[in-house]
Design a protein around this motif. Sequence first.
Motif, mmCIF file in Angstrom:
data_model
loop_
_atom_site.group_PDB
_atom_site.id
_atom_site.type_symbol
_atom_site.label_atom_id
_atom_site.label_comp_id
_atom_site.label_asym_id
_atom_site.label_seq_id
_atom_site.Cartn_x
_atom_site.Cartn_y
_atom_site.Cartn_z
ATOM 1 N N VAL A 1 0.847 -1.208 0.000
ATOM 2 C CA VAL A 1 0.000 0.000 0.000
ATOM 3 C C VAL A 1 0.875 1.248 0.000
ATOM 4 C CG1 VAL A 1 -1.705 1.315 1.312
ATOM 5 C CG2 VAL A 1 -1.908 -1.158 1.184
ATOM 6 N N TYR B 1 2.384 1.724 -3.438
ATOM 7 C CA TYR B 1 1.358 2.206 -4.358
ATOM 8 C C TYR B 1 1.012 3.662 -4.058
ATOM 9 C CZ TYR B 1 -3.110 3.225 -6.382
ATOM 10 O OH TYR B 1 -4.114 3.864 -7.067
ATOM 11 N N GLN C 1 0.959 6.705 -6.603
ATOM 12 C CA GLN C 1 -0.257 7.494 -6.819
ATOM 13 C C GLN C 1 -0.001 8.975 -6.560
ATOM 14 O OE1 GLN C 1 -4.157 5.906 -5.379
ATOM 15 N NE2 GLN C 1 -4.284 7.874 -4.356
ATOM 16 N N LYS C 2 0.794 9.248 -5.515
ATOM 17 C CA LYS C 2 1.113 10.644 -5.197
ATOM 18 C C LYS C 2 1.932 11.286 -6.322
ATOM 19 C CE LYS C 2 2.839 13.447 -1.361
ATOM 20 N NZ LYS C 2 1.612 14.231 -1.240
ATOM 21 N N GLU D 1 -0.288 12.154 -9.041
ATOM 22 C CA GLU D 1 -1.023 13.367 -8.687
ATOM 23 C C GLU D 1 -0.173 14.620 -8.926
ATOM 24 O OE1 GLU D 1 -1.719 13.671 -4.540
ATOM 25 O OE2 GLU D 1 -3.221 15.244 -4.711
ATOM 26 N N TYR E 1 -3.715 -2.454 -8.558
ATOM 27 C CA TYR E 1 -3.908 -1.037 -8.237
ATOM 28 C C TYR E 1 -3.145 -0.148 -9.223
ATOM 29 C CZ TYR E 1 -6.838 -1.280 -4.125
ATOM 30 O OH TYR E 1 -7.916 -1.442 -3.304
ATOM 31 N N ASP F 1 -11.162 -0.028 -6.366
ATOM 32 C CA ASP F 1 -10.519 -0.061 -5.040
ATOM 33 C C ASP F 1 -10.963 -1.320 -4.294
ATOM 34 O OD1 ASP F 1 -9.061 0.613 -2.867
ATOM 35 O OD2 ASP F 1 -10.359 2.246 -2.196
ATOM 36 N N PRO F 2 -10.546 -2.479 -4.802
ATOM 37 C CA PRO F 2 -11.112 -3.737 -4.276
ATOM 38 C C PRO F 2 -10.772 -4.011 -2.811
ATOM 39 C CG PRO F 2 -9.266 -4.196 -5.748
ATOM 40 C CD PRO F 2 -9.559 -2.741 -5.860
ATOM 41 N N LEU F 3 -9.664 -3.436 -2.336
ATOM 42 C CA LEU F 3 -9.236 -3.748 -0.966
ATOM 43 C C LEU F 3 -9.249 -2.520 -0.055
ATOM 44 C CD1 LEU F 3 -6.258 -5.984 -2.091
ATOM 45 C CD2 LEU F 3 -8.380 -6.792 -1.085
ATOM 46 N N GLY F 4 -9.759 -1.436 -0.571
ATOM 47 C CA GLY F 4 -9.843 -0.230 0.242
ATOM 48 C C GLY F 4 -8.530 0.494 0.424
ATOM 49 N N TRP F 5 -7.550 0.207 -0.429
ATOM 50 C CA TRP F 5 -6.238 0.869 -0.295
ATOM 51 C C TRP F 5 -6.366 2.385 -0.502
ATOM 52 C CZ3 TRP F 5 -1.802 -2.264 -3.057
ATOM 53 C CH2 TRP F 5 -1.712 -3.541 -2.469
ATOM 54 N N LYS F 6 -7.191 2.749 -1.490
ATOM 55 C CA LYS F 6 -7.291 4.184 -1.808
ATOM 56 C C LYS F 6 -7.936 4.952 -0.664
ATOM 57 C CE LYS F 6 -7.144 3.446 -6.747
ATOM 58 N NZ LYS F 6 -7.874 3.273 -8.009
ATOM 59 N N LYS G 1 -7.480 4.096 2.447
ATOM 60 C CA LYS G 1 -6.401 4.216 3.439
ATOM 61 C C LYS G 1 -5.494 5.390 3.087
ATOM 62 C CE LYS G 1 -6.032 -0.692 4.549
ATOM 63 N NZ LYS G 1 -5.231 -1.909 4.317
ATOM 64 N N LEU G 2 -5.190 5.496 1.775
ATOM 65 C CA LEU G 2 -4.283 6.557 1.337
ATOM 66 C C LEU G 2 -4.930 7.931 1.485
ATOM 67 C CD1 LEU G 2 -2.822 4.780 -1.795
ATOM 68 C CD2 LEU G 2 -1.634 5.259 0.324
ATOM 69 N N GLY H 1 -3.733 11.559 3.243
ATOM 70 C CA GLY H 1 -3.646 12.807 2.480
ATOM 71 C C GLY H 1 -3.253 12.629 1.035
ATOM 72 N N ILE H 2 -3.216 11.383 0.558
ATOM 73 C CA ILE H 2 -2.886 11.161 -0.849
ATOM 74 C C ILE H 2 -4.188 10.958 -1.603
ATOM 75 C CG2 ILE H 2 -1.658 9.675 -2.481
ATOM 76 C CD1 ILE H 2 0.172 8.887 -0.121
ATOM 77 N N HIS H 3 -4.438 11.825 -2.523
ATOM 78 C CA HIS H 3 -5.722 11.747 -3.220
ATOM 79 C C HIS H 3 -5.538 12.146 -4.673
ATOM 80 C CE1 HIS H 3 -9.913 11.961 -4.088
ATOM 81 N NE2 HIS H 3 -9.844 13.247 -4.397
#
Lengths: 264, 379
Positions: free
Chosen positions: A117, A120, A124-125, A128, A167, B96-101, B103-104, B108-110
Amino acid sequence: MEKMKQSLLDEALGLEEEEEISTSRVFLIEDCVETSGDFVLHHLMKRALSSTDRTGGGGVLLFVALAHPFSHYDRILRKLGCNLIMLRDNNRFVFFNMLKLDCPDGDGTHTIEGGAVELYGRIQKAVEISTSNGCNKGCITIMIDDISLLEIAAHGSANHILNFVHYCHTLTTEMDCSLVMLNHSDIYSSMESPGLILPLEYLADVIIKAEPLATGLATDVHGQLTVAKNGTANEHGRLSYWTRNFHFKVKENNVEYFYPGSRT
Amino acid sequence: MAEMICRLLRDGALDGEYAPALTISDSIHNPFGSYAFNYLLSHLCSNISSSKSQVWALVLIAFDHSPLFYIDLLKSNGLDVAASDKWIRILDCYSDPLGWKDKLLGLGIHVNFSKTEAIPFKDVGNMEKLFTSIVDIGRGVAGPSKVRFSVAIDSVSAMLRHATLGSVSGLISKLRSHGMQLYSSEEFHMEQSGIKFLSVSLEKLMVNQNLVPKVQFNLHLSEKERVDKAKVVLPFEHQGACHFTLLWLQEMVKRSRFMMAGSPSPRGKLTPTQRDPGPLINLLLRLQAARARSTIFVILMMRDLILMRTQMMIWIFDDIDLIWKGWDNIIAFTTELAVELEKLLQALRVTKHMELTTANFCFLRGVGCFLWIQGNLYS
């Protein structure tokens, strides 16, 4: 002459006439001990960094390195005409040094999933930041060198790696990124049902296999490449499939590609 | 075949029958299953949107492709996507099958991902929760309880990565509490515009199989047992290039005068479904007396260029000890069955002469046994 030979790989990858990396989004390079596929990865690195979008903006490469340090890639890409240090300063090359990546399981604070995680999240950051810097979505490429070392870092948990790759794949569909992965297929050759390589092959739009010649070692030919393109729709909604096979010879500053029997 | 499946999916279930279920499987050497899935999905959506289908709504569980992919697919097939929320709901297990996003997001990562009307699902390992979501969404979009809705899952392989085989098969079983499946094959080729099926006659190749016994007898076999099991020649392996049809007994009961249905219920009795049970059912009842607790009776008919060959298989799923105790009865049964079968076929004027060539018992250790009879029908 040299340009024409170089274009053989580009043509097989579907990159021949396109400025952007491709309509294909997921590339899987499979190699073996006898024949390294690193040169294909370097070729795609160069393509990703030299690609331009319709507005003239340059491509951004997010590189997850588990196999080599930055200096290794810098030295090779310099020979190919790319200055990674300059590109890094310009935020067009983001290097994730994962040489010491380890995701131990069991102590409760650092789990394999937690490590995946976190990695990843960093990617992802970076996506962004790149988009907020004005980079168009279609010009971001994520590269992983290589999946087998990622598996080692995850203590052999193929499922966590596949979750991580999934992901990353969501970024290809939602943010229009490209994903390039290198994997060593011969690691799994003794396994009856490899749990990692088949799902990756299903996921890939283009599979590039680097293999030695079936006839044995040769001085003029270092191996053969098989490029299999799965059905991916282009912007006109048309699907394309093909399989190409050709030989290659790695030289000091470039790689020569040619069809079998075409060299005298 | 593809057209037939489209019609089956469109027509849905008869009263008191289970709805049709379709499984598409592919392999890495021919990985075009998703194209066949998309093709059939498009046709089903087209039928639902134009109210030609029995079902009023579709719940699509997206594991392998993003909801946007399916919305584009519907658009490319000329369907009215703006009105699609009235008859389709997409359960997004892809993004987001496992909810990682999530968590992120907490860290503050979006990233501003593309927004869709799809319903996010972030705990794909929880099959109970998934089942509840599917049913809730289906009821929500289908409206009144009597209205049916279809469920499409774009990758069971992805589900199996997150959940055990038992829980996944449990989910599918609950969605359609029975597993009779129709297996068909049809040639296809991929064109630039997509998948194209080559039309072949229905009789060319069709196999009906019941998956229930496979689920019931999912035993852990030793290596030797596995080897022994692999050596058992199954009926469809005899066929070669011949055309054959495996008919369900229930279908046979409907179509012929002399067949009887053996109820496959545990310890159940064979219930005659016709007034005149005929000699075959008497023999089956005798088999029942031989303490076979359940019997599934299947007739396999095949035809090659020269002669009619009949192959009959009687499965006796039972405890092996009980089979052995009833051995004498089974031997007697075999002999009588051969005679009676010939009489019956002659009486029905199906053929002029029948010659039974083999009648063997094949034992699967720990599972039971089946009787395998093969004969030639000379016309």
